[in-house]
Scaffold this motif. Sequence first.
Motif, PDB file in Angstrom:
ATOM      1  N   VAL A 197      39.456  22.953  22.037  1.00  0.00           N
ATOM      2  CA  VAL A 197      39.307  24.291  21.458  1.00  0.00           C
ATOM      3  C   VAL A 197      40.504  25.168  21.833  1.00  0.00           C
ATOM      4  O   VAL A 197      41.052  25.873  20.979  1.00  0.00           O
ATOM      5  N   LEU A 198      40.923  25.118  23.090  1.00  0.00           N
ATOM      6  CA  LEU A 198      42.097  25.890  23.520  1.00  0.00           C
ATOM      7  C   LEU A 198      43.353  25.457  22.758  1.00  0.00           C
ATOM      8  O   LEU A 198      44.169  26.290  22.371  1.00  0.00           O
ATOM      9  N   ALA A 199      43.482  24.160  22.520  1.00  0.00           N
ATOM     10  CA  ALA A 199      44.682  23.646  21.850  1.00  0.00           C
ATOM     11  C   ALA A 199      44.798  24.156  20.414  1.00  0.00           C
ATOM     12  O   ALA A 199      45.904  24.282  19.895  1.00  0.00           O
ATOM     13  N   ARG A 200      43.681  24.458  19.788  1.00  0.00           N
ATOM     14  CA  ARG A 200      43.717  24.945  18.399  1.00  0.00           C
ATOM     15  C   ARG A 200      44.002  26.436  18.300  1.00  0.00           C
ATOM     16  O   ARG A 200      44.281  26.936  17.209  1.00  0.00           O
ATOM     17  N   LEU A 201      43.936  27.151  19.409  1.00  0.00           N
ATOM     18  CA  LEU A 201      44.241  28.581  19.372  1.00  0.00           C
ATOM     19  C   LEU A 201      45.744  28.795  19.248  1.00  0.00           C
ATOM     20  O   LEU A 201      46.521  28.001  19.763  1.00  0.00           O
ATOM     21  N   PRO A 202      46.162  29.897  18.621  1.00  0.00           N
ATOM     22  CA  PRO A 202      47.585  30.242  18.648  1.00  0.00           C
ATOM     23  C   PRO A 202      48.031  30.434  20.102  1.00  0.00           C
ATOM     24  O   PRO A 202      47.234  30.845  20.956  1.00  0.00           O
ATOM     25  N   PHE A 203      49.301  30.162  20.369  1.00  0.00           N
ATOM     26  CA  PHE A 203      49.776  30.170  21.755  1.00  0.00           C
ATOM     27  C   PHE A 203      49.473  31.476  22.481  1.00  0.00           C
ATOM     28  O   PHE A 203      49.001  31.454  23.620  1.00  0.00           O
ATOM     29  N   ASN A 204      49.743  32.619  21.865  1.00  0.00           N
ATOM     30  CA  ASN A 204      49.531  33.895  22.563  1.00  0.00           C
ATOM     31  C   ASN A 204      48.064  34.094  22.925  1.00  0.00           C
ATOM     32  O   ASN A 204      47.747  34.593  24.000  1.00  0.00           O
ATOM     33  N   GLN A 205      47.147  33.714  22.036  1.00  0.00           N
ATOM     34  CA  GLN A 205      45.718  33.833  22.344  1.00  0.00           C
ATOM     35  C   GLN A 205      45.341  32.874  23.474  1.00  0.00           C
ATOM     36  O   GLN A 205      44.626  33.247  24.402  1.00  0.00           O
ATOM     37  N   ARG A 206      45.822  31.636  23.404  1.00  0.00           N
ATOM     38  CA  ARG A 206      45.521  30.644  24.447  1.00  0.00           C
ATOM     39  C   ARG A 206      46.063  31.117  25.796  1.00  0.00           C
ATOM     40  O   ARG A 206      45.366  31.081  26.814  1.00  0.00           O
ATOM     41  N   ALA A 207      47.297  31.588  25.810  1.00  0.00           N
ATOM     42  CA  ALA A 207      47.905  32.055  27.061  1.00  0.00           C
ATOM     43  C   ALA A 207      47.135  33.252  27.619  1.00  0.00           C
ATOM     44  O   ALA A 207      46.887  33.329  28.828  1.00  0.00           O
ATOM     45  N   ALA A 208      46.736  34.178  26.751  1.00  0.00           N
ATOM     46  CA  ALA A 208      45.988  35.358  27.201  1.00  0.00           C
ATOM     47  C   ALA A 208      44.643  34.956  27.813  1.00  0.00           C
ATOM     48  O   ALA A 208      44.240  35.485  28.854  1.00  0.00           O
ATOM     49  N   ILE A 209      43.952  34.012  27.191  1.00  0.00           N
ATOM     50  CA  ILE A 209      42.658  33.538  27.713  1.00  0.00           C
ATOM     51  C   ILE A 209      42.841  32.880  29.073  1.00  0.00           C
ATOM     52  O   ILE A 209      42.105  33.166  30.024  1.00  0.00           O
ATOM     53  N   VAL A 210      43.819  32.004  29.195  1.00  0.00           N
ATOM     54  CA  VAL A 210      44.049  31.302  30.462  1.00  0.00           C
ATOM     55  C   VAL A 210      44.420  32.289  31.566  1.00  0.00           C
ATOM     56  O   VAL A 210      43.885  32.237  32.675  1.00  0.00           O
ATOM     57  N   MET A 211      45.324  33.217  31.253  1.00  0.00           N
ATOM     58  CA  MET A 211      45.756  34.171  32.280  1.00  0.00           C
ATOM     59  C   MET A 211      44.635  35.131  32.669  1.00  0.00           C
ATOM     60  O   MET A 211      44.514  35.507  33.824  1.00  0.00           O
ATOM     61  N   ARG A 212      43.804  35.510  31.714  1.00  0.00           N
ATOM     62  CA  ARG A 212      42.738  36.469  32.005  1.00  0.00           C
ATOM     63  C   ARG A 212      41.596  35.818  32.777  1.00  0.00           C
ATOM     64  O   ARG A 212      41.159  36.296  33.812  1.00  0.00           O
ATOM     65  N   TYR A 213      41.083  34.702  32.265  1.00  0.00           N
ATOM     66  CA  TYR A 213      39.868  34.124  32.835  1.00  0.00           C
ATOM     67  C   TYR A 213      40.124  33.061  33.889  1.00  0.00           C
ATOM     68  O   TYR A 213      39.284  32.835  34.748  1.00  0.00           O
ATOM     69  N   PHE A 214      41.265  32.406  33.840  1.00  0.00           N
ATOM     70  CA  PHE A 214      41.550  31.425  34.874  1.00  0.00           C
ATOM     71  C   PHE A 214      42.335  32.057  36.012  1.00  0.00           C
ATOM     72  O   PHE A 214      42.004  31.894  37.180  1.00  0.00           O
ATOM     73  N   ALA A 215      43.384  32.793  35.654  1.00  0.00           N
ATOM     74  CA  ALA A 215      44.254  33.371  36.686  1.00  0.00           C
ATOM     75  C   ALA A 215      43.768  34.738  37.154  1.00  0.00           C
ATOM     76  O   ALA A 215      44.242  35.252  38.158  1.00  0.00           O
TER      77      ALA A 215
END
Length: 166
Positions: free
Chosen positions: A114-132
């Motif tokens: 699911v993450l791989a199908r997101l546009p890069f900026n959305q994927r990066a924002a999700i990872v940085m917000r919820y993981f980092a």
Amino acid sequence: MDDRSSEKLSSSSEPDATDASDFTAFYRREHELQVRRAALMLGSGEVAHDVVHEAMTSMYKRWSTIDAPGAYLNRAVLNGCRAVGRTRVADQRMQLRIRPVEDDVPPDDVLFDVLARLPFNQRAAIVMRYFAGMTENEIADALGTRPGSIGPWIHRALTTMRRELS
């Protein structure tokens, strides 16, 4: 070239012992977190290690000139992930030309898919917000955009992820 100018060249291209020990402590503190972050963005631990290694190598060469090492590393890893993404898109286009689509094997982890199908900026924002656990301002700084862009990217990404995971 005299001895003084060769000393200057060697000291500017190599960190001194104090800088090296500071870098070692920074590396130990940041490495695994950055690898996990990159793996979530890229969907591959091996590629994530390569991206973080390149970023750390680049940092080591410039260590004595970097004012904010954490921000520098975040940006370097993010840019490395972007470069990998661009290369993957080009590779995927080429592979579609040389092999049939039905040979594709879906990834094992649904979240990575699911993450791989997101546009890069959305994927990066999700990872940085919820993981980092980064704030919107920190994410905007890392992505080189305005803070007002981050909220909509996260909202769109979460909406897409909810739809695909249900």
